[in-house]
Every structure is written in structure tokens, then in C-alpha cells.
Design a protein around this motif. Structure first.
Motif, PDB file in Angstrom:
ATOM      1  N   TYR A 117      87.025  75.689  96.218  1.00  0.00           N
ATOM      2  CA  TYR A 117      86.683  75.720  94.895  1.00  0.00           C
ATOM      3  C   TYR A 117      85.354  76.565  94.594  1.00  0.00           C
ATOM      4  O   TYR A 117      85.023  77.158  93.808  1.00  0.00           O
ATOM      5  CB  TYR A 117      86.434  74.193  94.300  1.00  0.00           C
ATOM      6  CG  TYR A 117      87.787  73.519  94.237  1.00  0.00           C
ATOM      7  CD1 TYR A 117      88.752  74.315  93.006  1.00  0.00           C
ATOM      8  CD2 TYR A 117      88.459  72.633  94.627  1.00  0.00           C
ATOM      9  CE1 TYR A 117      89.841  73.775  92.753  1.00  0.00           C
ATOM     10  CE2 TYR A 117      89.570  72.009  94.545  1.00  0.00           C
ATOM     11  CZ  TYR A 117      90.467  72.585  93.658  1.00  0.00           C
ATOM     12  OH  TYR A 117      91.596  72.349  92.997  1.00  0.00           O
ATOM     13  N   ASP A 165      85.606  79.250  91.930  1.00  0.00           N
ATOM     14  CA  ASP A 165      84.527  78.905  90.781  1.00  0.00           C
ATOM     15  C   ASP A 165      83.675  80.139  90.543  1.00  0.00           C
ATOM     16  O   ASP A 165      83.346  80.695  89.505  1.00  0.00           O
ATOM     17  CB  ASP A 165      83.992  77.627  90.710  1.00  0.00           C
ATOM     18  CG  ASP A 165      84.908  76.229  90.722  1.00  0.00           C
ATOM     19  OD1 ASP A 165      86.079  76.568  90.076  1.00  0.00           O
ATOM     20  OD2 ASP A 165      84.308  75.303  91.034  1.00  0.00           O
ATOM     21  N   ARG A 219      88.889  79.712  85.821  1.00  0.00           N
ATOM     22  CA  ARG A 219      88.780  78.437  84.988  1.00  0.00           C
ATOM     23  C   ARG A 219      89.741  77.465  85.406  1.00  0.00           C
ATOM     24  O   ARG A 219      89.725  76.523  85.979  1.00  0.00           O
ATOM     25  CB  ARG A 219      88.626  78.788  83.556  1.00  0.00           C
ATOM     26  CG  ARG A 219      87.431  79.731  83.029  1.00  0.00           C
ATOM     27  CD  ARG A 219      87.424  79.976  81.628  1.00  0.00           C
ATOM     28  NE  ARG A 219      87.892  81.469  81.408  1.00  0.00           N
ATOM     29  CZ  ARG A 219      87.479  82.483  81.960  1.00  0.00           C
ATOM     30  NH1 ARG A 219      86.912  82.535  82.976  1.00  0.00           N
ATOM     31  NH2 ARG A 219      87.982  83.721  81.535  1.00  0.00           N
ATOM     32  N   GLY A 242      90.167  77.039  88.848  1.00  0.00           N
ATOM     33  CA  GLY A 242      89.066  76.577  89.440  1.00  0.00           C
ATOM     34  C   GLY A 242      88.909  75.035  89.504  1.00  0.00           C
ATOM     35  O   GLY A 242      90.112  74.534  89.331  1.00  0.00           O
ATOM     36  N   SER A 243      87.936  74.529  90.081  1.00  0.00           N
ATOM     37  CA  SER A 243      87.913  72.915  90.253  1.00  0.00           C
ATOM     38  C   SER A 243      87.869  72.337  88.632  1.00  0.00           C
ATOM     39  O   SER A 243      88.244  71.100  88.702  1.00  0.00           O
ATOM     40  CB  SER A 243      86.470  72.544  90.707  1.00  0.00           C
ATOM     41  OG  SER A 243      85.282  73.078  89.871  1.00  0.00           O
ATOM     42  N   SER A 244      87.532  73.078  87.747  1.00  0.00           N
ATOM     43  CA  SER A 244      87.812  72.208  86.310  1.00  0.00           C
ATOM     44  C   SER A 244      89.215  72.112  85.871  1.00  0.00           C
ATOM     45  O   SER A 244      89.583  71.482  85.260  1.00  0.00           O
ATOM     46  CB  SER A 244      87.004  73.208  85.412  1.00  0.00           C
ATOM     47  OG  SER A 244      87.522  74.366  85.093  1.00  0.00           O
TER      48      SER A 244
END
Length: 169
Positions: free
Chosen positions: A130, A134, A139, A142-144
């Protein structure tokens, strides 16, 4: 998640800008997000009901989906300047999948020490993954967006696959 010389090829996207590449990659990750969430919920429910065989299968299913996602990401051609970073991302992702499979085997066999070890390894790999993803600017990937396989879930120390429950492969 794979160790590649480049990041795919032949997909007709050789001249993508970084923003266009990220948009295409995030679209791929978005395809897998709903299934990942469902499988994680099934995994957690299987653990709560002490159905280790089902939990292991749910974990394997998440690892398979994450592999398919990585395969599609790998097929995209990253801008030349970003190919090394994408190769590192793919390689870390593949390591996460391998760790998830080890965790699934440990879950199925009821080997708590191996589950904990795989969970810790998965957590470290997820953090590295991540950080790269990131930092690259993804987005949904990624971690979100939290698609994928990494670390340990809940208080049982069992290994999960997506990263948000506690840690996943």
C-alpha cells in the motif's frame, strides 16, 4: 506483485500518461472490490462459526481474485518511467497472494502458530504494497479502495485477505 522487466505490453496502451494509466488500473481494481468485500465477510463469518474449512476456502477465493486482478494490471503498459515501480507493485502483490495461500493452508489445518506467522508476514507485505500503490497515486487500487489479500483478521489471529478487517494477505 510480479517481478517483471516491464509491466505488460501489447494492450494498445503503450502511450498512456500516468493519469490515464492510473484511471485504467483503478477501473480494473474496482471490478474486484465488491467480490473482495463479500468474500471477506464470508471469511469472517466462517471464522466466527469456527468453520475453518470454509474460512480457508474463502481466503483462497480472495487470493484467486487478487491474482486475476494482478494479471490484468500486469497486462497494462505503464509509462516507461513508471515500469520499475509497477513491477515492484506486482511483485509485492504476488508475495501477498503466496502468503495468503500459506495462511489458508494453516487455517484449514488449524495450525494457529502458522496462521499468526502468515498474518504477521501478510501485514508487513500489505504495508509495503500500500505504501507503493498509494505513493504511485492509485485510488481504488490503493489502501482507500482496499482490494486484495493481506494480514490477520479479528482477535483470532487468523489471516484474512483484504487489509481492512485488521490485516490481510
Amino acid at each position: 506483485m510480479l517481478a517483471l522487466g516491464g509491466c505488460g505490453g501489447g494492450s494498445g496502451d503503450d502511450d498512456l500518461s500516468k493519469d490515464d494509466f492510473i484511471a485504467k488500473a483503478d477501473a480494473i481494481c474496482a471490478q474486484y472490490a465488491p467480490d473482495s468485500t463479500t468474500l471477506e465477510q464470508k471469511f469472517n463469518q466462517s471464522l466466527k462459526s469456527s468453520d475453518l474449512e470454509s474460512a480457508a476456502q474463502d481466503f483462497e477465493d480472495q487470493a484467486s481474485d487478487f491474482t486475476a486482478m494482478l494479471d490484468q494490471l500486469e497486462a497494462l503498459t505503464a509509462p516507461v518511467v513508471d515500469q520499475t515501480t509497477m513491477s515492484q507493485i506486482i511483485a509485492l502483490g504476488r508475495q501477498r497472494v503466496d502468503t495468503a495461500k500459506q495462511a489458508a493452508d494453516a487455517i484449514a489445518s488449524g495450525d494457529k502458530d502458522a496462521m499468526i506467522a502468515a498474518g504477521k508476514k501478510g501485514s508487513v507485505l500489505a504495508g509495503q504494497y500500500y505504501q507503493l500503490v498509494d505513493g504511485f497515486g492509485f485510488r481504488t487500487c490503493g489502501s482507500s479502495g482496499s482490494t486484495g489479500t493481506t494480514g490477520s483478521t479479528g482477535t483470532t489471529g487468523a489471516t484474512g485477505t483484504t487489509g481492512d478487517t485488521a490485516t490481510t494477505p
